[in-house]
Scaffold this motif. Structure first.
Motif, PDB file in Angstrom:
ATOM      1  N   LEU A 140     -31.129  13.512  19.522  1.00 29.81           N
ATOM      2  CA  LEU A 140     -31.109  14.930  18.898  1.00 29.81           C
ATOM      3  C   LEU A 140     -31.694  14.337  17.520  1.00 29.81           C
ATOM      4  N   ASP A 141     -32.041  13.370  16.906  1.00 26.85           N
ATOM      5  CA  ASP A 141     -32.651  13.126  15.730  1.00 26.85           C
ATOM      6  C   ASP A 141     -34.087  13.882  15.563  1.00 26.85           C
ATOM      7  N   GLY A 142     -34.485  14.367  14.560  1.00 34.90           N
ATOM      8  CA  GLY A 142     -35.513  15.243  14.224  1.00 34.90           C
ATOM      9  C   GLY A 142     -35.558  16.559  14.683  1.00 34.90           C
ATOM     10  N   MET A 168     -28.100  27.431  18.134  1.00 36.03           N
ATOM     11  CA  MET A 168     -28.395  26.517  17.239  1.00 36.03           C
ATOM     12  C   MET A 168     -29.562  26.985  16.508  1.00 36.03           C
ATOM     13  N   ARG A 169     -30.345  27.868  16.807  1.00 32.22           N
ATOM     14  CA  ARG A 169     -31.338  28.389  16.059  1.00 32.22           C
ATOM     15  C   ARG A 169     -31.112  29.944  16.368  1.00 32.22           C
ATOM     16  N   PRO A 170     -30.473  30.688  15.431  1.00 32.43           N
ATOM     17  CA  PRO A 170     -30.115  31.803  15.411  1.00 32.43           C
ATOM     18  C   PRO A 170     -31.410  32.686  15.059  1.00 32.43           C
ATOM     19  N   GLN A 171     -32.525  32.249  14.864  1.00 28.60           N
ATOM     20  CA  GLN A 171     -33.818  33.344  14.701  1.00 28.60           C
ATOM     21  C   GLN A 171     -34.440  33.481  16.017  1.00 28.60           C
ATOM     22  N   TRP A 172     -34.131  32.725  17.036  1.00 26.10           N
ATOM     23  CA  TRP A 172     -34.412  32.932  18.452  1.00 26.10           C
ATOM     24  C   TRP A 172     -33.515  33.780  19.209  1.00 26.10           C
ATOM     25  N   LEU A 199     -40.709  20.590  30.538  1.00 23.98           N
ATOM     26  CA  LEU A 199     -39.189  19.973  30.347  1.00 23.98           C
ATOM     27  C   LEU A 199     -38.582  20.215  31.478  1.00 23.98           C
ATOM     28  N   THR A 200     -38.224  18.594  31.899  1.00 23.94           N
ATOM     29  CA  THR A 200     -37.282  18.562  33.090  1.00 23.94           C
ATOM     30  C   THR A 200     -35.776  18.641  32.912  1.00 23.94           C
ATOM     31  N   LYS A 201     -35.074  18.865  33.900  1.00 23.07           N
ATOM     32  CA  LYS A 201     -33.630  19.028  33.969  1.00 23.07           C
ATOM     33  C   LYS A 201     -33.196  17.688  34.289  1.00 23.07           C
ATOM     34  N   PRO A 202     -32.085  17.188  33.761  1.00 23.29           N
ATOM     35  CA  PRO A 202     -31.236  17.678  32.903  1.00 23.29           C
ATOM     36  C   PRO A 202     -32.128  17.915  31.598  1.00 23.29           C
ATOM     37  N   LEU A 203     -31.759  18.928  30.909  1.00 21.08           N
ATOM     38  CA  LEU A 203     -32.480  19.166  29.512  1.00 21.08           C
ATOM     39  C   LEU A 203     -32.114  18.267  28.562  1.00 21.08           C
ATOM     40  N   ASP A 204     -33.372  17.879  27.741  1.00 23.02           N
ATOM     41  CA  ASP A 204     -33.083  17.166  26.706  1.00 23.02           C
ATOM     42  C   ASP A 204     -33.075  18.178  25.498  1.00 23.02           C
ATOM     43  N   VAL A 205     -31.731  18.466  25.023  1.00 20.87           N
ATOM     44  CA  VAL A 205     -31.540  19.642  23.927  1.00 20.87           C
ATOM     45  C   VAL A 205     -32.417  19.345  22.676  1.00 20.87           C
ATOM     46  N   GLY A 206     -32.442  17.953  22.283  1.00 16.00           N
ATOM     47  CA  GLY A 206     -33.264  17.810  20.992  1.00 16.00           C
ATOM     48  C   GLY A 206     -34.724  18.317  21.248  1.00 16.00           C
ATOM     49  N   ARG A 207     -35.186  18.004  22.434  1.00 16.28           N
ATOM     50  CA  ARG A 207     -36.543  18.109  22.464  1.00 16.28           C
ATOM     51  C   ARG A 207     -36.834  19.743  22.836  1.00 16.28           C
ATOM     52  N   LEU A 208     -35.989  20.623  23.250  1.00 19.79           N
ATOM     53  CA  LEU A 208     -36.058  22.015  23.421  1.00 19.79           C
ATOM     54  C   LEU A 208     -35.945  22.458  21.757  1.00 19.79           C
ATOM     55  N   LEU A 209     -35.065  22.029  20.936  1.00 23.05           N
ATOM     56  CA  LEU A 209     -35.059  22.570  19.689  1.00 23.05           C
ATOM     57  C   LEU A 209     -36.269  22.097  18.776  1.00 23.05           C
ATOM     58  N   ARG A 210     -36.752  21.076  19.097  1.00 25.00           N
ATOM     59  CA  ARG A 210     -37.936  20.782  18.264  1.00 25.00           C
ATOM     60  C   ARG A 210     -39.053  21.541  18.820  1.00 25.00           C
ATOM     61  N   LEU A 269     -38.921  24.794  19.721  1.00 21.92           N
ATOM     62  CA  LEU A 269     -38.715  25.858  19.178  1.00 21.92           C
ATOM     63  C   LEU A 269     -39.202  25.853  17.668  1.00 21.92           C
ATOM     64  N   ASP A 270     -38.833  24.823  16.956  1.00 20.08           N
ATOM     65  CA  ASP A 270     -39.013  24.652  15.476  1.00 20.08           C
ATOM     66  C   ASP A 270     -40.575  24.751  15.419  1.00 20.08           C
ATOM     67  N   GLN A 271     -41.173  23.892  16.307  1.00 22.62           N
ATOM     68  CA  GLN A 271     -42.715  24.031  16.139  1.00 22.62           C
ATOM     69  C   GLN A 271     -43.523  25.318  16.359  1.00 22.62           C
ATOM     70  N   LEU A 272     -42.731  26.268  17.281  1.00 21.26           N
ATOM     71  CA  LEU A 272     -43.463  27.509  17.754  1.00 21.26           C
ATOM     72  C   LEU A 272     -43.254  28.282  16.441  1.00 21.26           C
ATOM     73  N   ALA A 273     -42.016  28.239  15.853  1.00 18.04           N
ATOM     74  CA  ALA A 273     -41.948  29.180  14.645  1.00 18.04           C
ATOM     75  C   ALA A 273     -42.395  28.948  13.605  1.00 18.04           C
ATOM     76  N   ALA A 274     -42.991  27.396  13.568  1.00 19.85           N
ATOM     77  CA  ALA A 274     -43.519  27.198  12.350  1.00 19.85           C
ATOM     78  C   ALA A 274     -45.214  27.319  12.593  1.00 19.85           C
ATOM     79  N   GLY A 275     -45.452  27.917  13.572  1.00 18.86           N
ATOM     80  CA  GLY A 275     -46.815  28.350  14.054  1.00 18.86           C
ATOM     81  C   GLY A 275     -47.593  26.854  14.091  1.00 18.86           C
ATOM     82  N   ARG A 276     -47.063  25.641  14.686  1.00 17.46           N
ATOM     83  CA  ARG A 276     -47.925  24.566  15.100  1.00 17.46           C
ATOM     84  C   ARG A 276     -48.238  24.441  16.683  1.00 17.46           C
TER      85      ARG A 276
END
Length: 548
Positions: free
Chosen positions: A414-416, A448-452, A528-539, A541-548
């Motif tokens: 979950l680093d990053g 963990m991402r209340p803007q979503w 994304l494959t299950k089991p879900l990598d939580v950190g990868r999903l959060l990253r 979401l952050d990239q989409l929110a930042a418009g990248r």
């Protein structure tokens, strides 16, 4: 009117059509025992024909055969008369050949055709097409069989090869479908197990005490071990099926070493082992698949840690040797004897380690060995009982590439992906998923991402209708819903101008490469494959929110 050739010559006349050795009009020639002379055009045709021709008595005895028939059965022509036709027939075809001859002699049919086998003196089997007509005299009594024989061995071999290929293709398809189903069915419960364990570990709103944290770590380790075994079995199956994707490019040896060590440092510390690694100087590169090279090093290092002695050490080094680079993993474990090394690459053979309590599947080294073969490399082993082992990976050296890609972080890291403050704008993710537990997991991750904000569709039709009614900022798709696949949903929305630009991301327990590649080909932003990598999903979401 039937006439013998002798009578015809004596009469000095011409017939409307020439007599044929294969037609009833020729019967008197053959019945009276006359033989065509060497100068007769029909004798020349008989001898020069590109197919076998034979005369066979009603009792099955060969009377005469041409040169081509001799070649087919592997015998001299002058050695054939007097032999019984069944003497040349493959034992498995004797019964059907006898039955056909008897039925024709009894008047059930005037002629017959079949495919059969002859057995040559050297044991070779020859497939032929046999066309036989029974010649009768004026009283209707059987006189002889006239047989035309064509060698179809090459055609039969081609047919058998094609049939084998089709059978192998069907078996491979069935195996792929089974593996896909097995992967899906096992990854789905693992998704809940490992997904919620990650949330318990990192959720800042509900910190765990030390005892709880250790318990969660046990859950994650057990789940990760099960996932690793599942992945190994699937990898081995893909390698054997020839469907393992390999992308050869220059790979930094130091980078591969660092990534492998980062994944195993905790395991080494927990085992009380020291890992030594000196980065190569000067830097080295190899021709390899980046992901598979890291997988190879992780496998070898993991074995060196698991099968080491308490307080031992593991050394990882790389040196150039001629046109190759050799990456060595050395341990101070129990070592292997010559008999164990001889069976080292047999699938599921753990060489007695199954009695030690050390976890494993017995296929890790098999995968390493075959991956290296696919990449043009090799694996060598030297070991002594009680002294440890050295596993050496040989790969072709390469020139460094400036744009060598960095690999994504591994499962569970979950680093990053730190917590970010809520923004004024609210983003919407439409999640198409028919499993309530999977929905709840993603719902809690998004806290963990209340803007979503999350909207859920339980069927493909619901997802299409919801997306068209209010296009989301992200479409998160399970690839196997009850009424539609993720690809079908994505295609339906891609043809609608209002939803064509919505980013599509797969979140699926189906980890088969063909589906992943097809999804990317159709424009999926990620898979994304299950089991879900939580950190990868959060990253993500952050990239989409930042418009990248």
């Amino acid at each position: 009117m039937r006439r013998t050739d002798a009578a015809h010559r004596a009469g000095g006349g011409q017939t409307d059509s020439p007599p044929s050795m294969l037609s009833p009009s020729a019967a008197p020639i053959l019945c009276d025992g006359e033989r065509l002379t060497a100068s007769d055009p029909y004798r020349q045709i008989f001898e020069a024909a590109g197919i076998g021709i034979a005369r066979v008595a009603p009792d099955g005895q060969l009377l005469e055969a041409n040169q081509r028939f001799g070649e087919i059965v592997g015998r001299r022509c002058d050695a054939l008369p007097g032999l019984h036709i069944l003497d040349l027939t493959h034992p498995d075809d004797v019964a059907v050949s006898t039955a056909e001859m008897e039925a024709t002699l009894q008047g059930l049919r005037p002629r017959y055709s079949l495919e059969k086998r002859y057995l040559r003196p050297d044991g070779a089997v020859v497939w032929v097409t046999l066309s036989v007509v029974l010649m009768r005299d004026a009283n209707g009594e059987p006189v002889q069989f006239i047989a035309v024989i064509e060698d179809i061995t090459e055609r039969r071999q081609l047919q058998e090869a094609m049939a084998s290929a089709r059978a192998a293709e069907r078996a491979s398809q069935a195996k792929t479908e089974f593996l896909s189903r097995m992967s899906h069915e096992l990854r789905t419960p693992l998704n809940a197990m490992l997904g919620f364990a990650q949330l318990l570990r990192v959720d800042p709103r509900h910190p765990l005490n030390e005892t709880q944290s250790r318990s969660v770590q046990h859950i994650e380790r057990a789940g990760a071990h099960l996932l690793a075994m599942l992945t190994d079995v699937l990898d081995l199956s893909r390698i054997e099926a020839g469907s393992m994707p390999i992308h050869i490019a220059p790979v930094s040896v130091q980078q591969a070493q660092e990534e492998a060590l980062a994944l195993l440092s905790n395991q080494a510390s927990a085992s009380g082992l020291e890992i030594r690694c000196e980065p190569p100087d000067p830097p080295l590169c190899v021709h390899a698949d980046h992901v598979r090279l890291r997988q190879i090093l992780v496998n070898l290092l993991s074995n060196a840690i698991k099968y080491n002695r308490p307080g031992g050490c593991v050394q990882l080094e790389a040196v150039p040797v001629g046109p190759d680079v050799v990456l060595s993993v050395t341990d101070t474990g129990r070592g292997l004897d010559a008999g164990q090394i001889a069976h080292l690459f047999e699938p599921f053979n753990r060489l007695g380690a199954e009695r030690t309590g050390v976890e494993g599947t017995g296929i890790g080294l098999v995968i390493v060995h075959r991956l290296l073969e696919l990449m043009g490399g090799r694996l060598t082993v030297s070991s002594r009982p009680g002294e440890g082992s050295v596993f050496r990976v040989w790969l072709p050296a390469a020139q460094p590439a400036d744009d060598a890609p960095r690999c994504r972080s591994q499962f569970g890291h979950l680093d990053g992906a730190p917590d970010v403050p809520a923004e004024h704008r609210i983003y919407t993710v439409l999640y198409a998923e028919d499993n309530p537990v999977n929905v709840e997991l993603v719902r809690q991750v998004l806290r963990m991402r209340p803007q979503w904000h999350i909207e859920v569709a339980h069927t493909g039709q619901e997802a299409i209708a919801a997306a068209r009614a209010a296009p989301p900022d992200l479409l998160l798709l399970d690839m196997h819903l009850g009424d539609a696949s993720g690809l079908e949903i994505a295609d339906a929305l891609a043809h609608d101008p209002a939803t064509a630009g919505v980013p599509r991301v797969a979140l699926s327990a189906d980890a088969m490469p063909d589906l992943i590649n097809e999804a990317r080909r159709r424009g999926f932003a990620d898979y994304l494959t299950k089991p879900l990598d939580v950190g990868r999903l959060l990253r993500l979401l952050d990239q989409l929110a930042a418009g990248r």
